[in-house]
Design a protein around this motif. Structure first.
Motif, PDB file in Angstrom:
ATOM      1  N   GLN A   1     -31.864 -36.694  19.707  1.00  0.00           N
ATOM      2  CA  GLN A   1     -31.183 -36.362  20.955  1.00  0.00           C
ATOM      3  C   GLN A   1     -30.511 -37.589  21.543  1.00  0.00           C
ATOM      4  OE1 GLN A   1     -33.668 -35.486  24.359  1.00  0.00           O
ATOM      5  NE2 GLN A   1     -32.176 -34.033  25.196  1.00  0.00           N
TER       6      GLN A   1
ATOM      7  N   TYR B   1     -36.499 -33.880  15.915  1.00  0.00           N
ATOM      8  CA  TYR B   1     -35.211 -33.656  16.551  1.00  0.00           C
ATOM      9  C   TYR B   1     -34.624 -35.004  16.969  1.00  0.00           C
ATOM     10  CZ  TYR B   1     -36.011 -28.610  17.044  1.00  0.00           C
ATOM     11  OH  TYR B   1     -36.222 -27.268  16.807  1.00  0.00           O
TER      12      TYR B   1
ATOM     13  N   PHE C   1     -43.975 -30.753  22.185  1.00  0.00           N
ATOM     14  CA  PHE C   1     -43.250 -31.987  21.910  1.00  0.00           C
ATOM     15  C   PHE C   1     -44.068 -33.216  22.248  1.00  0.00           C
ATOM     16  CE2 PHE C   1     -38.847 -31.037  20.831  1.00  0.00           C
ATOM     17  CZ  PHE C   1     -38.764 -29.692  21.134  1.00  0.00           C
ATOM     18  N   GLY C   2     -43.836 -34.286  21.480  1.00  0.00           N
ATOM     19  CA  GLY C   2     -44.312 -35.594  21.865  1.00  0.00           C
ATOM     20  C   GLY C   2     -43.386 -36.189  22.915  1.00  0.00           C
ATOM     21  N   SER C   3     -43.723 -37.374  23.379  1.00  0.00           N
ATOM     22  CA  SER C   3     -42.933 -38.016  24.439  1.00  0.00           C
ATOM     23  C   SER C   3     -41.656 -38.666  23.916  1.00  0.00           C
ATOM     24  CB  SER C   3     -43.769 -39.074  25.156  1.00  0.00           C
ATOM     25  OG  SER C   3     -44.842 -38.454  25.830  1.00  0.00           O
TER      26      SER C   3
ATOM     27  N   GLY D   1     -29.735 -25.426  23.259  1.00  0.00           N
ATOM     28  CA  GLY D   1     -28.468 -25.475  23.965  1.00  0.00           C
ATOM     29  C   GLY D   1     -28.196 -26.865  24.493  1.00  0.00           C
TER      30      GLY D   1
ATOM     31  N   ARG E   1     -43.143 -45.976  21.696  1.00  0.00           N
ATOM     32  CA  ARG E   1     -42.398 -45.280  22.740  1.00  0.00           C
ATOM     33  C   ARG E   1     -40.967 -45.816  22.798  1.00  0.00           C
ATOM     34  NH1 ARG E   1     -40.179 -42.247  25.186  1.00  0.00           N
ATOM     35  NH2 ARG E   1     -40.376 -41.564  27.356  1.00  0.00           N
TER      36      ARG E   1
ATOM     37  N   LEU F   1     -37.430 -37.063  18.774  1.00  0.00           N
ATOM     38  CA  LEU F   1     -38.508 -36.233  19.315  1.00  0.00           C
ATOM     39  C   LEU F   1     -39.202 -35.480  18.197  1.00  0.00           C
ATOM     40  CD1 LEU F   1     -36.516 -34.797  22.323  1.00  0.00           C
ATOM     41  CD2 LEU F   1     -38.498 -36.283  22.510  1.00  0.00           C
TER      42      LEU F   1
ATOM     43  N   GLU G   1     -27.685 -32.125  23.639  1.00  0.00           N
ATOM     44  CA  GLU G   1     -28.663 -31.187  23.094  1.00  0.00           C
ATOM     45  C   GLU G   1     -29.479 -31.838  21.991  1.00  0.00           C
ATOM     46  OE1 GLU G   1     -25.339 -31.077  22.557  1.00  0.00           O
ATOM     47  OE2 GLU G   1     -24.857 -29.712  20.899  1.00  0.00           O
ATOM     48  N   LEU G   2     -30.540 -31.167  21.596  1.00  0.00           N
ATOM     49  CA  LEU G   2     -31.377 -31.638  20.492  1.00  0.00           C
ATOM     50  C   LEU G   2     -30.804 -31.123  19.172  1.00  0.00           C
ATOM     51  CD1 LEU G   2     -33.302 -31.365  23.076  1.00  0.00           C
ATOM     52  CD2 LEU G   2     -35.151 -31.382  21.419  1.00  0.00           C
TER      53      LEU G   2
ATOM     54  N   TYR H   1     -37.017 -24.505  28.026  1.00  0.00           N
ATOM     55  CA  TYR H   1     -37.810 -25.731  28.056  1.00  0.00           C
ATOM     56  C   TYR H   1     -37.304 -26.622  29.179  1.00  0.00           C
ATOM     57  CZ  TYR H   1     -39.771 -24.685  23.446  1.00  0.00           C
ATOM     58  OH  TYR H   1     -40.440 -24.105  22.396  1.00  0.00           O
TER      59      TYR H   1
ATOM     60  N   THR I   1     -45.792 -26.628  15.972  1.00  0.00           N
ATOM     61  CA  THR I   1     -46.066 -25.282  16.453  1.00  0.00           C
ATOM     62  C   THR I   1     -46.957 -24.546  15.460  1.00  0.00           C
ATOM     63  OG1 THR I   1     -45.110 -23.201  17.247  1.00  0.00           O
ATOM     64  CG2 THR I   1     -44.060 -24.227  15.350  1.00  0.00           C
TER      65      THR I   1
ATOM     66  N   LEU J   1     -42.809 -24.513  20.793  1.00  0.00           N
ATOM     67  CA  LEU J   1     -42.897 -25.884  20.327  1.00  0.00           C
ATOM     68  C   LEU J   1     -43.646 -26.759  21.333  1.00  0.00           C
ATOM     69  CD1 LEU J   1     -39.354 -26.647  18.846  1.00  0.00           C
ATOM     70  CD2 LEU J   1     -41.443 -26.001  17.643  1.00  0.00           C
TER      71      LEU J   1
ATOM     72  N   GLN K   1     -32.661 -41.027  20.744  1.00  0.00           N
ATOM     73  CA  GLN K   1     -34.043 -40.653  20.995  1.00  0.00           C
ATOM     74  C   GLN K   1     -34.485 -39.695  19.896  1.00  0.00           C
ATOM     75  OE1 GLN K   1     -36.969 -39.792  24.589  1.00  0.00           O
ATOM     76  NE2 GLN K   1     -35.262 -38.349  24.630  1.00  0.00           N
TER      77      GLN K   1
ATOM     78  N   TYR L   1     -41.662 -30.767  13.277  1.00  0.00           N
ATOM     79  CA  TYR L   1     -40.214 -30.927  13.348  1.00  0.00           C
ATOM     80  C   TYR L   1     -39.848 -32.301  13.899  1.00  0.00           C
ATOM     81  CZ  TYR L   1     -40.700 -25.807  13.435  1.00  0.00           C
ATOM     82  OH  TYR L   1     -41.053 -24.514  13.149  1.00  0.00           O
TER      83      TYR L   1
END
Lengths: 113, 110
Positions: free
Chosen positions: B37, B35, B101-103, A104, B9, B90, B42-43, A35, B94, B99, B88, B33
């Motif tokens: 970050q 996430y 993702f939104g912004s 990752g 946002r 996210l 990483e997420l 990604y 899916t 996946l 952040q 999902y």
């Protein structure tokens, strides 16, 4: 602990050069995905490679997968300033009942014009 | 462009406030999902859902909660925000393996 670790953490190159990023993971996987994330934005899917594949191409992207070494690499050829972003690998675990991706640590790529 | 939207946002709030981060998708995806970050990191998966009335906690423990009353909507709520929640967030969805993702929502708790 995270499933994937990427190397290098940051990479700076000139426009027109190739960029190579590596990803290592720990457990058996079903597939591995790459990604891209522009600063402060969501991620965009680039390419998916399955555990029974060794190489895959998409435009200027080339992904390899070595399941014996639990590693993958992403090559961006003829880089452009617009390729500047963070790149993440993500793995889908083999045999998992859930459809969860583990990401990752990412490689920050800066392409200088 | 994926049809998955997150609002707001950016959000800057004081400690102790209740907040809800919105996530909606128009693709009819069953799996969604959340996430978390931190900058340059990483997420981490904090919540996921396989469909209406299905919610599960992710790999990273979070004080937030989620709900899935409608397929297209997967909001995340913090009952009492703290500075440690600054991050952040996210949202993704899916229908197969990739996946979308939104912004993202950049949350800052003062």
């Amino acid at each position: 602990s995270q499933q994937g670790e990427e190397d290098p953490q940051a990479l700076s190159i000139q426009e027109g050069e190739n960029a190579t990023m590596n990803c290592s993971y720990k457990t058996s996987i079903n597939n591995l995905q790459w990604y891209r994330q522009n600063s402060g934005r969501g991620l965009v899917h680039l390419i998916l490679i399955r555990s029974n594949e060794r190489e895959k191409h998409s435009g200027r992207l080339r992904v390899t997968l070595d399941t014996s070494k639990k590693s993958s690499s992403l090559l961006i050829t003829a880089s452009r300033a617009a390729d500047t972003a963070s790149y993440f690998c993500a793995t889908a675990r083999y045999g998992g009942a859930t459809n969860k991706l583990i990401f990752g640590t990412g490689t920050l790529l800066a392409v200088q014009p | 462009e994926a049809d998955i939207y997150q609002t707001p946002r950016y959000l800057v709030i004081g400690t102790g406030k209740k907040i809800t981060l919105e996530c909606s998708q128009t693709m009819g995806h069953d799996k969604m999902y959340w996430y978390q970050q931190d900058p340059g990191m990483e997420l981490h998966l904090i919540h996921y859902s396989y469909g209406v009335n299905s919610t599960e906690k992710g790999d990273l423990s979070s004080e937030s909660t989620v709900s899935r009353i409608r397929t297209e909507h997967f909001p995340l709520t913090l009952e009492s925000a703290r500075p440690s929640h600054t991050s952040q967030y996210l949202c993704a969805s899916t229908i197969n393996e990739k996946l979308f993702f939104g912004s993202g929502t950049q949350l800052s708790v003062l």
